[in-house]
Motif scaffolding. Structure first.
Motif, PDB file in Angstrom:
ATOM      1  N   ALA A 107       0.825  -1.213   0.000  1.00  0.00           N
ATOM      2  CA  ALA A 107       0.000   0.000   0.000  1.00  0.00           C
ATOM      3  C   ALA A 107       0.856   1.259   0.000  1.00  0.00           C
ATOM      4  N   SER A 108       1.951   1.224   0.773  1.00  0.00           N
ATOM      5  CA  SER A 108       2.809   2.408   0.819  1.00  0.00           C
ATOM      6  C   SER A 108       3.438   2.684  -0.530  1.00  0.00           C
ATOM      7  N   ILE A 109       3.735   1.635  -1.287  1.00  0.00           N
ATOM      8  CA  ILE A 109       4.355   1.810  -2.597  1.00  0.00           C
ATOM      9  C   ILE A 109       3.321   2.183  -3.658  1.00  0.00           C
ATOM     10  N   VAL A 110       2.232   1.413  -3.732  1.00  0.00           N
ATOM     11  CA  VAL A 110       1.258   1.609  -4.810  1.00  0.00           C
ATOM     12  C   VAL A 110       0.361   2.818  -4.543  1.00  0.00           C
ATOM     13  N   GLY A 112       0.713   5.018  -2.213  1.00  0.00           N
ATOM     14  CA  GLY A 112       1.568   6.179  -1.970  1.00  0.00           C
ATOM     15  C   GLY A 112       2.006   6.842  -3.263  1.00  0.00           C
ATOM     16  N   THR A 113       2.439   6.038  -4.225  1.00  0.00           N
ATOM     17  CA  THR A 113       2.861   6.593  -5.512  1.00  0.00           C
ATOM     18  C   THR A 113       1.680   7.210  -6.259  1.00  0.00           C
ATOM     19  N   GLN A 114       0.528   6.547  -6.190  1.00  0.00           N
ATOM     20  CA  GLN A 114      -0.661   7.091  -6.844  1.00  0.00           C
ATOM     21  C   GLN A 114      -0.986   8.493  -6.335  1.00  0.00           C
ATOM     22  N   HIS A 115      -0.891   8.675  -5.030  1.00  0.00           N
ATOM     23  CA  HIS A 115      -1.229   9.978  -4.448  1.00  0.00           C
ATOM     24  C   HIS A 115      -0.155  11.021  -4.750  1.00  0.00           C
ATOM     25  N   VAL A 116       1.096  10.596  -4.732  1.00  0.00           N
ATOM     26  CA  VAL A 116       2.182  11.521  -5.070  1.00  0.00           C
ATOM     27  C   VAL A 116       2.068  11.966  -6.524  1.00  0.00           C
ATOM     28  N   THR A 164       3.929   1.775 -13.493  1.00  0.00           N
ATOM     29  CA  THR A 164       2.801   1.944 -14.406  1.00  0.00           C
ATOM     30  C   THR A 164       2.011   3.202 -14.071  1.00  0.00           C
ATOM     31  N   LEU A 165       1.834   3.461 -12.774  1.00  0.00           N
ATOM     32  CA  LEU A 165       1.116   4.663 -12.354  1.00  0.00           C
ATOM     33  C   LEU A 165       1.817   5.928 -12.850  1.00  0.00           C
ATOM     34  N   VAL A 166       3.139   5.929 -12.773  1.00  0.00           N
ATOM     35  CA  VAL A 166       3.892   7.099 -13.242  1.00  0.00           C
ATOM     36  C   VAL A 166       3.764   7.236 -14.754  1.00  0.00           C
ATOM     37  N   ARG A 167       3.931   6.134 -15.463  1.00  0.00           N
ATOM     38  CA  ARG A 167       3.913   6.162 -16.927  1.00  0.00           C
ATOM     39  C   ARG A 167       2.566   6.623 -17.484  1.00  0.00           C
ATOM     40  N   THR A 168       1.484   6.181 -16.853  1.00  0.00           N
ATOM     41  CA  THR A 168       0.145   6.400 -17.405  1.00  0.00           C
ATOM     42  C   THR A 168      -0.581   7.574 -16.761  1.00  0.00           C
ATOM     43  N   SER A 169       0.111   8.332 -15.950  1.00  0.00           N
ATOM     44  CA  SER A 169      -0.532   9.386 -15.166  1.00  0.00           C
ATOM     45  C   SER A 169      -0.884  10.621 -15.978  1.00  0.00           C
ATOM     46  N   GLY A 170      -0.215  10.823 -17.092  1.00  0.00           N
ATOM     47  CA  GLY A 170      -0.370  12.075 -17.820  1.00  0.00           C
ATOM     48  C   GLY A 170       0.492  13.187 -17.256  1.00  0.00           C
ATOM     49  N   LEU A 171       1.296  12.852 -16.242  1.00  0.00           N
ATOM     50  CA  LEU A 171       2.221  13.827 -15.672  1.00  0.00           C
ATOM     51  C   LEU A 171       3.201  14.274 -16.749  1.00  0.00           C
TER      52      LEU A 171
END
Length: 309
Positions: A107-110, A112-116, A164-171
Motif C-alpha cells: 500500500a505504501s508503494i502503490v 503512496g505513488t498514486q497519491h504523489v 505503471t502509475l507514473v507512466r500512465t498518469s499524464g504527468l
C-alpha cells in the motif's frame, strides 16, 4: 501531517555553487527522508543549493538542518494533497516505502505513488521517482531502459505497479530511476551491517553465487537524484554501479574491507534455496553515464576510497 522546522548550523560549510541556477528558486520535497536513500539525500551538500527543502517521514522522525520535516502517511490522499497545497513543491524526489510494516509495504508503494503522482500532476511539479532493478525476472540481463518489467516477488510487483502509475498518469515532467542495491559506509547500510554482524557473531549466513546485482554507493545515487531534479531529461534512467557482482562476491569484498574472515559465509545457489528471487538484475547504465555528470563508482572504487581516507 505534522511539520517541524529545523535550525541551520551557521558553522556548517557551504558547498561550492552548482552551475544550475534554477536551484535557488526551487522548492524540493523528499518523501521517505528517514530511509537510507532519504538520509543520503539529506547529507548531500547539493541540497543547500535549493531555495527550500521539505522532507517527509512516517514512523521515524528525522531532522533536516535548515529546512522542515513533516510526518506524512502517503496512503492518505487528503494528507498528501494538503501537504502539496502547503509546500507547493516545484520538484519531488519520491523514495518512500514502509518496510517497517510488511503488511503495509504494498500500500505504501502503490497507493503512496498514486497519491504523489496525482498531487504532482495537479500542481505541475517535476517528479523523480525511485524504482528498482528487482522489477525484472532476472532471466534476460542486462536490462536497458526499454526493458519491460516482469516481477516475480510481491515487492517487485508493487514497484512495477508504481512504475505503471507514473507512466500512465499524464504527468508532464517525470523521470523514473531504476537502481540496484544501495550501499554505503558512513553510515553503514543495513545489508552490509547484517553481513558484518553475522560474521563477527559467528551466526550462519548464506549468500548466493548466482544472484547478481550492480551495487550503487548511496552518495552517488543521491547526487544523481539531485542532479535529475534540474536536468532536461524525461523517461526511465538506470542509475546503478558499473560493477556486476554476485551477492556472495559482494559479501566477500565487504568482509575483506572490514578485516573479517569471509570463510564464515556459506556460498549457495538460488535454485537450491527454495526461494523465489530474480537471479540476475544487471542494469545497463550506459545512458546514465552519458546523461549525468555524477560519476557512478564501482564497489571496488568506493572501498578503495574509503580505505585511503
Amino acid at each position: 501531517m505534522i511539520c517541524d522546522a529545523s535550525t541551520t548550523n551557521p558553522a556548517a560549510p557551504r558547498p561550492a555553487a552548482m552551475p544550475i541556477a534554477q536551484h535557488e528558486q526551487s522548492t524540493l520535497l523528499i518523501t521517505g527522508l528517514s530511509g537510507y536513500v532519504g538520509q543520503g539525500l539529506a547529507r548531500h551538500p547539493a541540497l543547500a543549493r535549493f531555495g527550500r527543502v521539505v522532507g517527509t517521514y512516517f514512523q521515524h522522525p528525522v531532522s533536516l538542518p535548515g529546512h522542515a520535516t513533516c510526518r506524512l502517511d502517503l496512503t492518505d490522499a487528503q494528507a498528501v494533497d494538503a501537504l502539496w497545497e502547503a509546500v507547493q513543491p516545484t520538484v519531488v524526489i519520491h523514495t518512500a516505502a514502509n518496510f517497517a510494516q510488511p503488511a503495509s509495504l504494498t500500500a505504501s508503494i502503490v497507493a503512496g505513488t498514486q497519491h504523489v503522482v496525482a498531487a504532482a500532476a495537479k500542481h505541475g511539479a517535476r517528479l523523480v521517482h525511485l524504482s528498482s532493478d528487482v522489477i525484472f525476472d532476472g532471466e534476460h540481463p542486462p536490462y536497458a531502459e526499454d526493458a519491460s518489467p516482469d516481477p516475480i516477488t510481491p515487492y517487485a510487483q508493487a514497484k512495477a505497479q508504481a512504475e505503471t502509475l507514473v507512466r500512465t498518469s499524464g504527468l508532464a515532467d517525470w523521470v523514473m530511476v531504476r537502481t540496484s542495491l544501495v550501499t554505503g559506509l558512513a553510515p553503514v547500510d543495513p545489508r552490509t551491517q547484517w553481513v558484518w554482524d553475522s560474521v563477527r557473531a559467528r551466526r550462519p549466513i548464506t549468500l548466493f553465487t548466482d544472484e547478481y546485482r550492480c551495487p550503487v554507493w548511496v552518495e552517488d545515487l543521491a547526487a544523481a537524484l539531485l542532479e535529475l531534479t534540474q536536468l532536461d531529461f524525461r523517461g526511465v534512467l538506470n542509475v546503478a554501479g558499473p560493477q556486476r557482482l554476485s551477492r556472495y562476491a559482494f559479501g566477500v569484498k565487504l568482509c575483506a574491507f572490514a578485516g573479517l574472515d569471509p570463510a564464515a559465509i556459506t556460498a549457495a545457489v538460488v535454485a537450491n534455496s527454495g526461494l523465489v528471487r530474480p537471479r540476475d538484475c544487471t542494469l545497463d547504465i550506459r545512458l546514465a553515464q552519458r546523461v549525468l555528470r555524477t560519476r557512478l563508482r564501482s564497489v571496488d572504487e568506493g572501498l578503495l576510497s574509503a580505505h585511503n581516507r
